[in-house]
Scaffold this motif. Sequence first.
Motif, PDB file in Angstrom:
ATOM      1  N   SER A 262      16.386  -8.468   4.950  1.00  0.00           N
ATOM      2  CA  SER A 262      16.097  -9.895   4.889  1.00  0.00           C
ATOM      3  C   SER A 262      14.893 -10.184   3.995  1.00  0.00           C
ATOM      4  N   LYS A 263      14.180  -9.106   3.602  1.00  0.00           N
ATOM      5  CA  LYS A 263      13.023  -9.253   2.713  1.00  0.00           C
ATOM      6  C   LYS A 263      13.083  -8.200   1.610  1.00  0.00           C
ATOM      7  N   ASP A 264      12.703  -8.600   0.396  1.00  0.00           N
ATOM      8  CA  ASP A 264      12.482  -7.649  -0.693  1.00  0.00           C
ATOM      9  C   ASP A 264      10.971  -7.504  -0.829  1.00  0.00           C
ATOM     10  N   ILE A 265      10.490  -6.275  -0.748  1.00  0.00           N
ATOM     11  CA  ILE A 265       9.043  -6.050  -0.698  1.00  0.00           C
ATOM     12  C   ILE A 265       8.577  -5.318  -1.951  1.00  0.00           C
ATOM     13  N   LYS A 266       7.670  -5.953  -2.672  1.00  0.00           N
ATOM     14  CA  LYS A 266       7.078  -5.355  -3.867  1.00  0.00           C
ATOM     15  C   LYS A 266       5.744  -4.740  -3.462  1.00  0.00           C
ATOM     16  N   VAL A 267       5.675  -3.413  -3.502  1.00  0.00           N
ATOM     17  CA  VAL A 267       4.443  -2.722  -3.126  1.00  0.00           C
ATOM     18  C   VAL A 267       3.733  -2.315  -4.414  1.00  0.00           C
ATOM     19  N   GLU A 268       2.636  -2.975  -4.694  1.00  0.00           N
ATOM     20  CA  GLU A 268       1.908  -2.739  -5.934  1.00  0.00           C
ATOM     21  C   GLU A 268       0.604  -2.016  -5.608  1.00  0.00           C
ATOM     22  N   VAL A 269       0.466  -0.804  -6.113  1.00  0.00           N
ATOM     23  CA  VAL A 269      -0.756  -0.041  -5.877  1.00  0.00           C
ATOM     24  C   VAL A 269      -1.621  -0.147  -7.121  1.00  0.00           C
ATOM     25  N   VAL A 270      -2.856  -0.570  -6.964  1.00  0.00           N
ATOM     26  CA  VAL A 270      -3.735  -0.774  -8.118  1.00  0.00           C
ATOM     27  C   VAL A 270      -5.022   0.039  -7.958  1.00  0.00           C
ATOM     28  N   ASN A 271      -5.696   0.249  -9.094  1.00  0.00           N
ATOM     29  CA  ASN A 271      -6.974   0.967  -9.116  1.00  0.00           C
ATOM     30  C   ASN A 271      -6.884   2.365  -8.500  1.00  0.00           C
ATOM     31  N   ALA A 272      -5.762   3.045  -8.796  1.00  0.00           N
ATOM     32  CA  ALA A 272      -5.596   4.430  -8.350  1.00  0.00           C
ATOM     33  C   ALA A 272      -6.217   5.364  -9.379  1.00  0.00           C
ATOM     34  N   ALA A 273      -6.578   6.571  -8.929  1.00  0.00           N
ATOM     35  CA  ALA A 273      -7.185   7.554  -9.828  1.00  0.00           C
ATOM     36  C   ALA A 273      -6.160   8.091 -10.823  1.00  0.00           C
ATOM     37  N   SER A 274      -4.872   8.104 -10.439  1.00  0.00           N
ATOM     38  CA  SER A 274      -3.820   8.577 -11.339  1.00  0.00           C
ATOM     39  C   SER A 274      -2.531   7.839 -11.018  1.00  0.00           C
ATOM     40  N   GLU A 275      -1.579   7.874 -11.958  1.00  0.00           N
ATOM     41  CA  GLU A 275      -0.287   7.238 -11.702  1.00  0.00           C
ATOM     42  C   GLU A 275       0.415   7.945 -10.542  1.00  0.00           C
ATOM     43  N   GLU A 276       0.268   9.276 -10.447  1.00  0.00           N
ATOM     44  CA  GLU A 276       0.890  10.032  -9.364  1.00  0.00           C
ATOM     45  C   GLU A 276       0.351   9.558  -8.014  1.00  0.00           C
ATOM     46  N   ASP A 277      -0.957   9.354  -7.932  1.00  0.00           N
ATOM     47  CA  ASP A 277      -1.557   8.835  -6.701  1.00  0.00           C
ATOM     48  C   ASP A 277      -0.957   7.475  -6.354  1.00  0.00           C
ATOM     49  N   ALA A 278      -0.843   6.618  -7.358  1.00  0.00           N
ATOM     50  CA  ALA A 278      -0.324   5.265  -7.121  1.00  0.00           C
ATOM     51  C   ALA A 278       1.105   5.331  -6.594  1.00  0.00           C
ATOM     52  N   VAL A 279       1.920   6.221  -7.176  1.00  0.00           N
ATOM     53  CA  VAL A 279       3.304   6.360  -6.725  1.00  0.00           C
ATOM     54  C   VAL A 279       3.362   6.927  -5.308  1.00  0.00           C
ATOM     55  N   GLU A 280       2.533   7.948  -5.029  1.00  0.00           N
ATOM     56  CA  GLU A 280       2.544   8.558  -3.692  1.00  0.00           C
ATOM     57  C   GLU A 280       2.166   7.530  -2.620  1.00  0.00           C
ATOM     58  N   VAL A 281       1.131   6.754  -2.893  1.00  0.00           N
ATOM     59  CA  VAL A 281       0.687   5.749  -1.924  1.00  0.00           C
ATOM     60  C   VAL A 281       1.740   4.651  -1.784  1.00  0.00           C
ATOM     61  N   GLY A 282       2.283   4.202  -2.911  1.00  0.00           N
ATOM     62  CA  GLY A 282       3.297   3.148  -2.864  1.00  0.00           C
ATOM     63  C   GLY A 282       4.508   3.579  -2.059  1.00  0.00           C
ATOM     64  N   ARG A 283       4.918   4.827  -2.260  1.00  0.00           N
ATOM     65  CA  ARG A 283       6.087   5.336  -1.536  1.00  0.00           C
ATOM     66  C   ARG A 283       5.796   5.487  -0.046  1.00  0.00           C
ATOM     67  N   SER A 284       4.607   5.935   0.294  1.00  0.00           N
ATOM     68  CA  SER A 284       4.239   6.090   1.703  1.00  0.00           C
ATOM     69  C   SER A 284       4.260   4.728   2.414  1.00  0.00           C
ATOM     70  N   ILE A 285       3.740   3.716   1.753  1.00  0.00           N
ATOM     71  CA  ILE A 285       3.770   2.360   2.328  1.00  0.00           C
ATOM     72  C   ILE A 285       5.225   1.888   2.454  1.00  0.00           C
ATOM     73  N   ALA A 286       6.010   2.126   1.394  1.00  0.00           N
ATOM     74  CA  ALA A 286       7.390   1.633   1.356  1.00  0.00           C
ATOM     75  C   ALA A 286       8.273   2.307   2.395  1.00  0.00           C
TER      76      ALA A 286
END
Lengths: 383, 383
Positions: A262-286
């Motif tokens: 019922s919802k589409d959720i955009k998880v945007e991770v910003v100010n991460a030390a690396s793109e890999e970190d941003a993806v890992e955190v985004g996926r964990s939240i998602a």
Amino acid sequence: MSVTAAKGFTAAGIAAGIKENGNPDLALVVNNGPRRAAAGVFTSNRVKAAPVLWSEQVIKSGQVSAVVLNSGGANACTGPKGFQDTHATAEKAAEVLGRGAIEVAVCSTGLIGVLLPMDKLLPGVETAAAQLSEHGGEKAAIAIKTTDTVHKTSVVSKDGWTVGGMAKGAGMLAPGLATMLVVLTTDADLDSETLDRALRAATKVTFDRVDSDGCMSTNDTVLLLASGASGITPEYAEFADAVRQVCADLGRQLIGDAEGASKDIKVEVVNAASEEDAVEVGRSIARNNLLKCAIHGEDPNWGRVLSAIGTTQAAFDPDQLNVAINGVWVCKNGSVGEDREKVDMRYREVHIVADLAAGTETATIWTNDLTADYVHENSAYSS
Amino acid sequence: MSVTAAKGFTAAGIAAGIKENGNPDLALVVNNGPRRAAAGVFTSNRVKAAPVLWSEQVIKSGQVSAVVLNSGGANACTGPKGFQDTHATAEKAAEVLGRGAIEVAVCSTGLIGVLLPMDKLLPGVETAAAQLSEHGGEKAAIAIKTTDTVHKTSVVSKDGWTVGGMAKGAGMLAPGLATMLVVLTTDADLDSETLDRALRAATKVTFDRVDSDGCMSTNDTVLLLASGASGITPEYAEFADAVRQVCADLGRQLIGDAEGASKDIKVEVVNAASEEDAVEVGRSIARNNLLKCAIHGEDPNWGRVLSAIGTTQAAFDPDQLNVAINGVWVCKNGSVGEDREKVDMRYREVHIVADLAAGTETATIWTNDLTADYVHENSAYSS
């Protein structure tokens, strides 16, 4: 127009009788050249369906003449007989099209662990071949639907050349190297190495960042076929951008049609030390079921965002984390921020920003909420 | 009898007014010695609640005189004020009990991101201290409930000595170093190093293998306190076994009361190349939302088991995987096995065996099905 928007391609979609309800279930996409270059990315699940094992071999030559796709059965976990069935499907298409079987990719989707009804599928390939048309793209897109409620297509046209595509997928949407079934076509005149480079760059930031339910399929395949029929060789950057646009559009459509959502959720991770970190955190939240339930209940439960971030190895200081939900910074410096009552969650799209305060990199993962409808649909799917 | 089954302990559970509904919400457990040895394991979530940060310091001395536990608020993501509140709680307990604050562990559970009502909590500590009793174990177990529908206690008695405990937890159940709030007591005469060794060995194969919803808490704490009041020093192996039994019993009770669950699922991985492989595969299966929905629908969907195994790095050959559900080998050699219609899934407990055919190691993970009730409970929790 989907896969037939680009010049040099014909397609068809028919009901071969694989699905018991009589809905369309077989699609055929043919590259009429002059070029038949291709690239593909496949699931990184180690349990791979027979059509994935076959198509991985096909793509090695960088040459694909045709793609046979069926819904109504994944042909996964079906042993040697399943692989023989995929091979027979490619042989049949090769025979009726006058091509070599090793240039025919095969994609299947549906229930795992069930053999395909070959007595219906093989005649279906003949029927589809007889209906091939330059206007067949939409019918092909319809024929690959499983639990999809709508078919998904996308087209980007540039100066004299086009990239178009179709996709299916509504559940078991989570990234490996690729996700779901997608066929992209272009009439740009490019070799398979260039297609491969552009396709991998595009899927990495699109399909690989669509994570509806954290469940990785055994059948995921994304193919990009080039006919060269436009006679134009675009600049790499421009072509790669067009492929990325089509992939992003199709990925967004997959999330928008995810099972029970019922919802589409955009998880945007910003100010991460690396793109890999941003993806890992985004996926964990998602992938946090509790958060996904909260979003379903229109509850801006930022504590569940923080507890999901805390399970990762990314660089951050817990006391410097900030979280915004739909523009309201409900968590500042790891603690209570603005009034959560200010968050308006009435609309389908929800935007979560997780600020790691650890660098300058960013990544966006798309996911859905977790609903009773998802449970219902997936507890009744195989019956 | 829970935490007061072992000699040398008193406990109390009261309603301090932290919960708005007036239910019990504050527990106190006191070690009256002669020994006050202790060990503890805590969440490995990097976002840790204030009481976890405090209790990690307390446990370093190997000495714990008392534990204050509250439900109705996790005191997580509450910044410096949250830590001050935990400290003030320990100071208050120390004052009324005549002990040092550094010997008072604190545990909190409830909603993340909300400060505790200290004007109710601190008087509550005094009230609880006045009600301390050798029969207070059950009241203490009741006072730490959040969404738990039942309180959880367990006792193992041996020749003259006892290990008993209480636990709370019904959601956000997934392993780090430890899970949920658990206090274990024993009157065995043992030092903190021995307690630590036995506790880590036990939690590794019990609480660490309970994975209801894949969501790791910010507050998880397991404490083991020894009074020495029996005057008996058991053999290490016998003591460790008793601790493991109590932990296994409490872990099983946590799964049995998990939010919204209708099935308790025992995922047993056998013939793995290593114990780590067995745990990785078991956890991947236990966290697969699609499989958890299928089990809810009493559908022995072994294809979803295989697709979950395929996402791991464990040693296995996809063509040699076998899966049994409730005793029926529905998947043999990576493909269709016995008739799935033979699987009887009417009962609450479901047993999945995943045979990796790669070695001799084994591990068991407990999880639950995914239900509409789970979604409902967790989309409405904070409101």
